[in-house]
Design a protein around this motif. Structure first.
Motif, short mmCIF file in Angstrom:
data_model
loop_
_atom_site.label_atom_id
_atom_site.label_comp_id
_atom_site.label_asym_id
_atom_site.label_seq_id
_atom_site.Cartn_x
_atom_site.Cartn_y
_atom_site.Cartn_z
N GLU A 234 0.95 -1.25 0.05
CA GLU A 234 -0.13 -0.14 -0.06
C GLU A 234 0.86 1.50 0.14
O GLU A 234 0.44 2.30 -0.51
N ARG A 235 2.03 1.23 0.69
CA ARG A 235 3.08 2.40 0.62
C ARG A 235 3.96 2.16 -0.50
O ARG A 235 5.12 2.77 -0.23
N ALA A 236 3.61 1.67 -1.58
CA ALA A 236 4.68 1.63 -2.48
C ALA A 236 5.22 2.93 -2.95
O ALA A 236 4.26 4.00 -3.14
N GLN A 237 6.47 3.15 -3.13
CA GLN A 237 6.91 4.31 -3.70
C GLN A 237 7.46 4.11 -5.27
O GLN A 237 8.32 3.20 -5.44
N VAL A 238 6.54 4.58 -6.20
CA VAL A 238 6.85 4.15 -7.70
C VAL A 238 7.61 5.48 -8.14
O VAL A 238 7.52 6.50 -7.96
N ALA A 239 8.52 4.85 -8.85
CA ALA A 239 9.42 5.89 -9.64
C ALA A 239 8.49 6.63 -10.54
O ALA A 239 7.70 6.39 -11.35
N PRO A 248 10.70 1.10 -11.48
CA PRO A 248 11.08 0.79 -10.15
C PRO A 248 10.08 1.06 -9.23
O PRO A 248 9.34 2.04 -9.19
N VAL A 249 9.68 0.16 -8.32
CA VAL A 249 8.81 0.29 -7.25
C VAL A 249 9.66 -0.07 -5.92
O VAL A 249 10.30 -1.13 -5.76
N LEU A 250 9.55 0.75 -4.96
CA LEU A 250 10.18 0.52 -3.63
C LEU A 250 9.24 0.20 -2.66
O LEU A 250 8.28 0.57 -2.32
N ASP A 251 9.43 -1.05 -2.27
CA ASP A 251 8.59 -1.64 -1.13
C ASP A 251 9.26 -1.38 0.20
O ASP A 251 10.11 -2.14 0.67
N GLN A 252 9.00 -0.28 0.93
CA GLN A 252 9.58 0.23 2.34
C GLN A 252 9.44 -0.70 3.02
O GLN A 252 10.27 -1.19 3.83
#
Length: 866
Positions: A234-239, A248-252
């Motif tokens: 849900e908190r994905a950080q999408v480039a 790129p997608v950051l799974d924090q």
């Protein structure tokens, strides 16, 4: 200043302008008419150095500061964006405008928005997007403010200059086109979904983290969903941009950088498995893409990490102290600077990192050129300086890493690894062969530069051949690599056929095939080779039959694999590989769900957990069970049981069921189990059944306690809002509360509590305490005035002074004069006043050493000695 000096300054200013414009790439954009529109793609990066009070321009190619504007007074951390002719420095609520040609302040514009904006450098801009204010500010031809209508998320911009945002209040996906002044919202985020905007190629896309899909955005709205093949947090950080077909997608939450496949979005092609990059636990920035690499800031360890689109690390760079930020320039490079502008790194398109010396000597500050009459002649500009770091010319390619030769009947199948390109694309490969034994002939063949295999037929069986492969690019031909000797034969077994693979629930894969033709000989063994979607291969699995099981742990779970089989006969000859099998994705039982909790309620248990590692499989559902409750299967990470008996402990379990990715049937894997224990229950009810005064300043409260099956109860008796009694209670009982005030009315209620909390009050009572008792009646005697009583008392004689208090008012009472106490020698009556008091001196006495007292209505006085 003399004319020569003025002319010299003029040349410097004009030549600086020429150099800056020369560093701008001209892009032709289609405008829908017969004439193309010119747009300027800006190169390099501007940064504000607070210590120097200077605005610096960094050339991304040379990695040097090539322009500097001194005397700039702005807030530390101010960000700069550039357009065709100007640089815009955001400092608080104003924007300072610098002309590129003169490198001096042209204007200062009040924006009057308190947000810190997101700066976007793109043709038609630049733009400042104020997210909280929901306002887009465009510069270039003056300043244009465009209101979106509500708070927006992080913006993105397509290469042709359209800015897209997502409104927070109504979930609309809105765009501001280049040179337009109105915002249009052709699409919206579906209810119950959320995500982020990004740019893939020329398209703006919306990445839905709930469904794990991406949609191309257009004037027609939200395009068809294309599954990314990965579960997104849900908190994905999408480039903001894709890189070489990957987004790129950051799974924090899991400290993983996912490179999702978006290469087939336009065609609607199913995505290949994502490439996961495991990161150390920590705090990471949103990923930023250059053209061929992705960069992430590791704030925990203060370093910069870059990776290629294949997931392989490119560089790790220590940043030193202070928080850093990343910006993608319009030239495709990534620029990393600290808030003070004293440290600057350039990430090239391939992920290579270079540090810029921001304190290096820079070209002289340009001055505004004086107006020159039309007839004046300017000296010619000096010759263009030689580039500090000219592009390295291409070199001939390297040798292919390996050459594999597989013999067949009068043929050999060749394959090889790509040769290093050395700065020039491989245009072709040259394949030659020669015999080392037998009567075969030599030969040669040229294949295309993007081919890494060839089949050479027309060879003589029984002859031994060696094959040589070399590569050619624009700089020439490189060294070659030989194969091992190989001998074609008519006795080489044929290809196995009908190769089929099936993933088992334990992480293994079963492969079956039809037997190969042994060409008159017995086939003694088969070898199975697996190839992953990322191009990796797993060692051959031997088998003597027509099936093989590849054990769990050999293949990477969650990645698609295909399989090829070769046969070997009793002569030791191995045939060609079979055609490729169907693709399967190995999976293994899921890990135990995390953070499994059970929250008790009145006859209920609310269960919740977090998604576990699914072991490369797709979730079928979660199986929930417990003692005394029916098991159930759900697809969400929560469920609630109702109708349970309070006070009975329940041990609950949950595990995931998974199956192979992309399948709707087939074997299911049972994952590890998570366990938790809880007891349903609720707060008690305490009914107040009555209350009354029960003594001097005390009240007894009657209650009836309902435990509701939830354990021992503590009662809290509240008088006029304050708790006056707390203690254990059960059933029907009376609770006496003393020490209250006289003649006071109390509003009373009772609450009960237990381990589940405090229950509501049930019933109220209003009770008045008793009045205070009257003060005691008192009689006091003292020696009064002297008197003369001849014959009655010896001198001196005195009256007996009697004081009466707190008797009934306006009443008559008998007075007894005593000596000794209790022995009356005289009596009379007196009457009290309205206050119940009286004073009299009737009796007298004169004998020394005698005790004298009085009684009024039987109430004794004190005793005095005469």
């Amino acid at each position: 200043m003399d004319k020569a000096k003025r002319a010299s300054r003029t040349v410097v200013a004009l030549w600086t302008a020429v150099l800056l414009v020369a560093g701008t790439v001209i892009v032709v954009l289609s405008t829908g008419t017969s004439q193309p529109a010119l747009a300027f793609q800006q190169v390099g990066h501007w940064v504000y150095n607070a210590a120097q009070k200077a605005l610096l321009h960094v050339d991304g190619g040379t990695k040097q500061v090539d322009a500097k504007i001194d005397g700039v007074d702005a807030d530390p951390g101010s960000q700069a964006v550039q357009g065709d002719r100007d640089v815009y420095l955001v400092s608080g609520r104003k924007v300072i405008v610098f002309g590129k040609s003169k490198l001096t302040v042209d204007d200062s514009v009040a924006v009057d928005i308190g947000d810190e904006p997101v700066g976007i450098e793109v043709v038609g801009g630049p733009y400042l997007v104020y997210q909280r204010a929901g306002t887009i500010v465009r510069f270039g031809k003056g300043m244009t403010k465009v209101a979106v209508g509500g708070e927006v998320t992080h913006p993105v911009a397509t290469p042709e200059g359209t800015v897209w945002v997502n409104r927070q209040d109504n979930r609309a996906l809105c765009r501001l086109q280049r040179d337009k002044s109105d915002v249009r919202c052709p699409a919206s985020v579906p209810d119950g979904h959320s995500g982020a905007l990004s740019v893939v190629g020329d398209d703006a896309v919306f990445v839905d983290v709930v469904s794990g899909a991406a949609h191309v955005l257009s004037e027609s709205g939200l395009g068809k969903a294309v599954q990314l093949g990965v579960t997104l947090p849900e908190r994905a950080q999408v480039a903001d941009h894709g890189v070489a077909g990957r987004l790129p997608v950051l799974d924090q939450d899991r400290d993983v950088l996912l490179l999702t496949d978006v290469s087939g979005m336009r065609a609607g092609r199913t995505a290949a498995p994502a490439v996961p990059i495991a990161l150390e636990p920590g705090d990471y920035s949103k990923p930023v893409s250059s053209k061929e690499a992705v960069s992430v800031l590791d704030h925990t360890r203060n370093r910069l990490l870059t990776f290629g689109p294949d997931g392989r690390p490119r560089s790790t760079t220590e940043l030193g102290k202070g928080r850093s930020r990343m910006t993608r320039g319009e030239d495709g490079r990534v620029y990393v600077d600290d808030v003070a502008g004293e440290r600057l790194l350039v990430v090239d398109v391939d992920g290579k990192v270079s540090q810029v010396d921001v304190n290096a000597k820079t070209p002289p500050k340009a001055q505004t050129a004086p107006v020159v009459p039309p007839q004046a002649q300017l000296p010619p500009p000096p010759p263009a300086p030689k580039p500090a770091d000219p592009a390295k010319p291409a070199a001939p390619p390297g040798a292919p890493a390996s050459v594999s030769a597989q013999p067949g009947n009068s043929e050999v199948s060749l394959s090889w690894a790509a040769a290093p390109a050395n700065g020039g694309a491989i245009s072709s490969y040259q394949v030659t062969w020669r015999t080392t034994a037998g009567s075969g002939t030599s030969g040669a063949r040229t294949v295309a530069g993007n081919d890494l295999s060839a089949r050479i037929d027309g060879l003589r069986n029984g002859s031994t051949y060696v094959f040589t492969v070399g590569a050619t690019n624009s700089a020439g031909s490189g060294p070659t690599t030989d194969s091992s000797p190989v001998k074609p034969s008519s006795e080489i077994p044929g290809e196995p056929s009908d190769v089929r693979a099936e993933a088992a629930a334990d992480g293994s894969v079963n492969v079956t095939w039809q037997a190969a033709d042994g060409q008159g000989h017995d086939v003694t063994s088969y070898s199975v080779t697996a190839t992953g979607a990322d191009g990796s291969t797993s060692p051959a699995q031997p088998s003597t039959g027509t099936n093989a099981t590849i054990a769990a742990g050999v293949l990477q779970v969650g990645q698609q694999h295909t399989f090829k089989v070769t046969a070997t006969n009793d002569l030791g000859l191995t045939g060609k590989e079979s055609p490729e099998s169907n693709s399967v994705t190995p999976y293994e039982p899921a890990a135990a769900p995390g953070a499994f909790t059970a929250t008790p309620g009145d006859g209920t248990l609310a269960l919740a957990w977090t998604e576990p590692d699914l072991g490369g499989g797709d979730l079928v559902g979660y199986v929930v069970a417990g003692n005394g409750v029916p098991s159930r299967t759900v697809t969400t990470t929560s469920t609630t049981y109702t109708g349970l008996a309070n006070g009975t402990a329940r041990t609950m379990t949950v595990h995931a069921l998974t199956r192979e990715q992309g399948r709707t049937s087939g074997p299911q894997a049972t994952g590890a189990t998570a366990t938790t224990t809880a007891t349903p229950g609720t707060s008690p009810l305490v009914h107040l059944t009555g209350a009354g005064s029960s003594g001097d300043r005390q009240i007894t409260v009657n209650v009836n306690v309902d435990t509701r099956g939830s354990g021992a109860v503590t009662c809290h008796v509240v008088f006029n809002g304050a708790t006056r009694w707390t203690g254990g209670c059960a059933g029907a009982q009376g609770i006496t509360v003393g020490g209250l005030a006289y003649a006071t009315t109390y509003d009373i209620y009772v609450e009960g509590s237990n381990s589940y909390g405090r229950g509501p009050a049930s019933g109220h009572a209003s009770v008045r305490t008793n009045d205070p008792p009257p003060p005691p009646r008192t009689v006091t005697v003292s020696k009064g005035a002297s008197t003369s009583r001849p014959g009655e008392c010896g001198p001196p004689c005195n009256f007996v002074q009697i004081e009466v208090r707190n008797f009934a008012p306006n009443a008559t009472f008998r007075v007894d004069c005593d000596s000794p106490p209790g022995a009356s020698y005289w009596n009379y009556t007196l009457r009290t006043n309205g206050s119940g008091a009286a004073s009299s001196a009737v009796c007298f006495y004169g004998y020394g050493g005698r005790q004298v007292a009085a009684r009024v209505d039987g109430v004794p006085s004190n005793v005095i000695v005469w």
